[in-house]
Structures are given as C-alpha cells and as structure tokens.
Write an enzyme that holds these catalytic residues in place. Sequence first.
Site, PDB file in Angstrom:
ATOM      1  N   ASN A 168     -22.677  24.150 -33.919  1.00  0.00           N
ATOM      2  CA  ASN A 168     -23.393  23.117 -33.174  1.00  0.00           C
ATOM      3  C   ASN A 168     -22.537  21.898 -32.856  1.00  0.00           C
ATOM      4  O   ASN A 168     -22.770  21.205 -31.878  1.00  0.00           O
ATOM      5  CB  ASN A 168     -24.641  22.680 -33.958  1.00  0.00           C
ATOM      6  CG  ASN A 168     -24.360  22.427 -35.422  1.00  0.00           C
ATOM      7  OD1 ASN A 168     -23.916  23.332 -36.132  1.00  0.00           O
ATOM      8  ND2 ASN A 168     -24.586  21.225 -35.895  1.00  0.00           N
ATOM      9  N   GLN A 196     -27.537  27.936 -31.559  1.00  0.00           N
ATOM     10  CA  GLN A 196     -26.760  27.322 -30.464  1.00  0.00           C
ATOM     11  C   GLN A 196     -26.242  28.361 -29.473  1.00  0.00           C
ATOM     12  O   GLN A 196     -25.955  28.028 -28.323  1.00  0.00           O
ATOM     13  CB  GLN A 196     -25.573  26.527 -31.035  1.00  0.00           C
ATOM     14  CG  GLN A 196     -25.977  25.318 -31.857  1.00  0.00           C
ATOM     15  CD  GLN A 196     -26.614  24.193 -31.037  1.00  0.00           C
ATOM     16  OE1 GLN A 196     -26.532  24.167 -29.807  1.00  0.00           O
ATOM     17  NE2 GLN A 196     -27.263  23.263 -31.725  1.00  0.00           N
ATOM     18  N   THR A 254     -51.723  30.019 -37.415  1.00  0.00           N
ATOM     19  CA  THR A 254     -52.043  30.336 -36.018  1.00  0.00           C
ATOM     20  C   THR A 254     -50.846  30.038 -35.134  1.00  0.00           C
ATOM     21  O   THR A 254     -50.315  28.926 -35.168  1.00  0.00           O
ATOM     22  CB  THR A 254     -53.260  29.490 -35.559  1.00  0.00           C
ATOM     23  OG1 THR A 254     -54.356  29.784 -36.436  1.00  0.00           O
ATOM     24  CG2 THR A 254     -53.643  29.789 -34.126  1.00  0.00           C
ATOM     25  N   CYS A 332     -27.764  10.116 -39.505  1.00  0.00           N
ATOM     26  CA  CYS A 332     -28.844  10.138 -40.492  1.00  0.00           C
ATOM     27  C   CYS A 332     -29.967   9.243 -40.000  1.00  0.00           C
ATOM     28  O   CYS A 332     -29.862   8.606 -38.959  1.00  0.00           O
ATOM     29  CB  CYS A 332     -28.323   9.702 -41.856  1.00  0.00           C
ATOM     30  SG  CYS A 332     -27.539   8.101 -41.810  1.00  0.00           S
TER      31      CYS A 332
HETATM   32  N1  PLP Z   1     -28.989  25.992 -36.723  1.00  0.00           N
HETATM   33  C1  PLP Z   1     -28.150  25.346 -35.901  1.00  0.00           C
HETATM   34  C2  PLP Z   1     -26.776  25.902 -35.665  1.00  0.00           C
HETATM   35  C3  PLP Z   1     -28.558  24.181 -35.258  1.00  0.00           C
HETATM   36  O1  PLP Z   1     -27.716  23.538 -34.439  1.00  0.00           O
HETATM   37  C4  PLP Z   1     -29.865  23.688 -35.508  1.00  0.00           C
HETATM   38  C5  PLP Z   1     -30.321  22.419 -34.895  1.00  0.00           C
HETATM   39  O2  PLP Z   1     -29.556  21.627 -34.451  1.00  0.00           O
HETATM   40  C6  PLP Z   1     -30.710  24.406 -36.361  1.00  0.00           C
HETATM   41  C7  PLP Z   1     -30.241  25.547 -36.954  1.00  0.00           C
HETATM   42  C8  PLP Z   1     -32.121  23.951 -36.603  1.00  0.00           C
HETATM   43  O3  PLP Z   1     -32.927  24.235 -35.476  1.00  0.00           O
HETATM   44  P1  PLP Z   1     -34.307  23.485 -35.198  1.00  0.00           P
HETATM   45  O4  PLP Z   1     -33.978  22.128 -34.677  1.00  0.00           O
HETATM   46  O5  PLP Z   1     -35.003  24.322 -34.180  1.00  0.00           O
HETATM   47  O6  PLP Z   1     -35.040  23.442 -36.494  1.00  0.00           O
END
Ligand code: PLP
Length: 388
Positions: A168, A196, A254, A332
């Site tokens: 990410n 991603q 749901t 953060c």
């Molecule tokens: N995994 C990766 C690589 C991500 O970049 C993110 C969110 O930035 C997530 C998991 C978590 O996804 P979500 O925001 O849909 O909970």
Amino acid sequence: MPDRNPAGRAAGGGGACGRDGPQSAPPRQGCGVTATVYLDANATEPLRPAARAALLAALDGVGNPSSVHTAGRAARRILEDSRDAIARRLGGEIVFTSGGTESDALAIHALGHNRRLLIGATEHDAVRAARADAEILPVDANGVLDLTALETALSGSPALVCLMAANNETGTIQPVAEAAALCRRHGARLHVDAVQAAGRMAVDLRTLGADSLAISSHKLGGPAGAGALVLAADWDGPSLIVGGGQERGRRGGTPAIPIIAGFAAAIAEPAPDLLPLRQVAEQAAIACGGIVLGGDNRLANTICVALPGVAAQTQLIALDIAGIQVSAGSACSSGKVARSHVLEAMGLGALAGEAIRVSLPWNATQADVAAFATAYAAMTARVTRRAA
Ligand code: PLP
C-alpha cells in the site's frame, strides 16, 4: 482545475485513521481558495460511476436476503448476482465482509487456526495486528519478500503465510506465485492480501495458487463498507462473527446489499493504464531531487518518493496548501506522520521518515500530474532556499 473529489472522499477522517486512512485536509474549493487534486487512491478510490449507479438502484430495495417473501428474494438475487460477478473475476468462493481489515482477520482466524502465522515485514496493520505471535519474514531493499527466509521458516510445524500482492505504501508487487509453490511443498496455507492489487492488476486466486484472498470495495472504486474473503476450498476453521448463519455460517450479520451491489459493479470495471502518468509524475519528482522507492515492479498507480532531509509531514503540508492531496507512510489519529514500518523494514534509515506516497486514482488526468509536478517543484525550491 476541477475538484477531483466530488464525493468528498479525501476529506481528513475526523476520528481515528489507520495506516492508510485519508490524511489530507478537506477540499477547500467553494471557499474561493484552492482547487484540489486527489492523489491518494491507495487510501480510498473515488467512487466509480457504475458503482454509484448500482448502489443507488439497490438503495430503493427493502428486503432482507434471509426473508422468504418477494422483497427478500429480490435482495437475495442482488446478493447472489454480486457474489457471482466477484467470483468470476477472482476465481474462488466469496464470503462477504465489511472490508479488507475484516477479510484479513477472518482468514487469519479461520485458516490460521492451530497453525503458526508467518507474515512479511511490510504487511498492512490489518495483518500485523491480527495475532501477537506472528513470525516476521524479512524483505529486501525494495520491499520484496525473502523467499529463502520463507522456505527456512516453513520447515517448522504447519503454518499460515500472509503475503500482500502489492504494498500500500510503495506499490511493490510480491512474488506470490513463488511463495504459493513453497507453501504447497511444505503443507502450509497462503493468504494473500490483495486489497491494493485488485482492480489495478490481474488477480486470480487459481493462477496465484493461494488458499484465500482479501479484497476491499472502497480500494477499487466501490463504496466503503464491504469487502470479501475469496476462498479456494471449503472452510474448516472457526468464524469470527457468528449469528444468524449468513454467508453459510462463515460470517454472521445482515449483508449490506446496496454497498455489495456497488462493490460488484466496481470490480467489473476495466483497470485504466496509469503507467504513463505515473512515469511523468516520477520523472518530475526525480528532477527535483526525489528518490523513488520500492524498485521497478510496482503497481502502475503508486509512487513512494523520498526527499532527503525534509520530513514527510512538512512535504504533506506544503503540497496540501498547494491543493495536492497525497499521503505518507503512516498517519495516526493525532494527524502526525509516524515513521513507516514498511520503509524501515526495507532498511532505508532516515529516508523512512522523509517519503510521501502519490497514488493515482482510476480517473487521474494529465492535468492532475502537471499540477503535482508544479507543486512539488515549488516545494523543493522553497526548502532548498531555506536550507541555503
Ligand atoms: N490491506 C491493505 C494492503 C491495505 O492497504 C488496507 C487499507 O489501506 C487494508 C488491508 C485494510 O482495508 P480496509 O480499509 O478495507 O479495512
């Protein structure tokens, strides 16, 4: 320059934000100050028009898919059509969840039951925080998993390995098929966080040879609030959320029918070719002294660029004032930028606190990239003047 965020989805989160939470200030267009360019797609993508249309159409329905009457059957039809559309795309059995974080947590809870957990050092916090006893595998200077270290770790008792398809922060693409072959040889399971990657590169559970995939609607141009765990084989572990037996007992609650309808519509959209735009933005940053991180094998939309000696937070603020919304490795809830665990795992030292992420959305334009290049050049010129 038009505001690229008509739905307001870049607006600073208010409340806690995760490592990928939106980090920019709210768009200021309308106050006559500055138009904004949204280049933070890896935090959340702008809604695709097809997803918006499907979401709105489903919002008028009233039925619960568990009800046997006509309205309930209509809701179930939307749910099952959406499931089929996503399954066709990703090649597996779909369990709908609330998003990427829950999909990762569910995979680790169910497929990792009574197994050791091995994870790459650059995994998202959704994976890192899921279990305190995870064993961390090293990556190289580009953030690519060390397959030799994986093979050594696999020689112990049965494991679940978690590996992201693409990072990410840097966009670095992992050797998932190679990791899957090693896992098979050693009787381990492989869960791939494709949050991603899905919608940006080809992702298919069967081709990758993984046991499960996590995806998230809002990362691929659907509405926030839905995700999926894609499974290669039937389920043998415990569920995280039990309740009314929905999702064949794998995930109670749901389902959010309109959001799932938008999710399925978004995933059916073709991935745009963003590589030429990424290259223009990258060259502009490099010309100003930026260092692009993460190697060459990256998502076509993602640039992680460090400016030596300039804190990421300073860069974010300067670009935001110029109307360019990007992010840094980790933010953060206080709004401060912390050092990135991803860049630290890559052994980048001080640069780990000096890098920003530019992630192009599906609807990025040449004008957006030109605006970024102008703002980046102005920022570096100002910083250089100050340091002289
Ligand atoms: N995994 C990766 C690589 C991500 O970049 C993110 C969110 O930035 C997530 C998991 C978590 O996804 P979500 O925001 O849909 O909970």
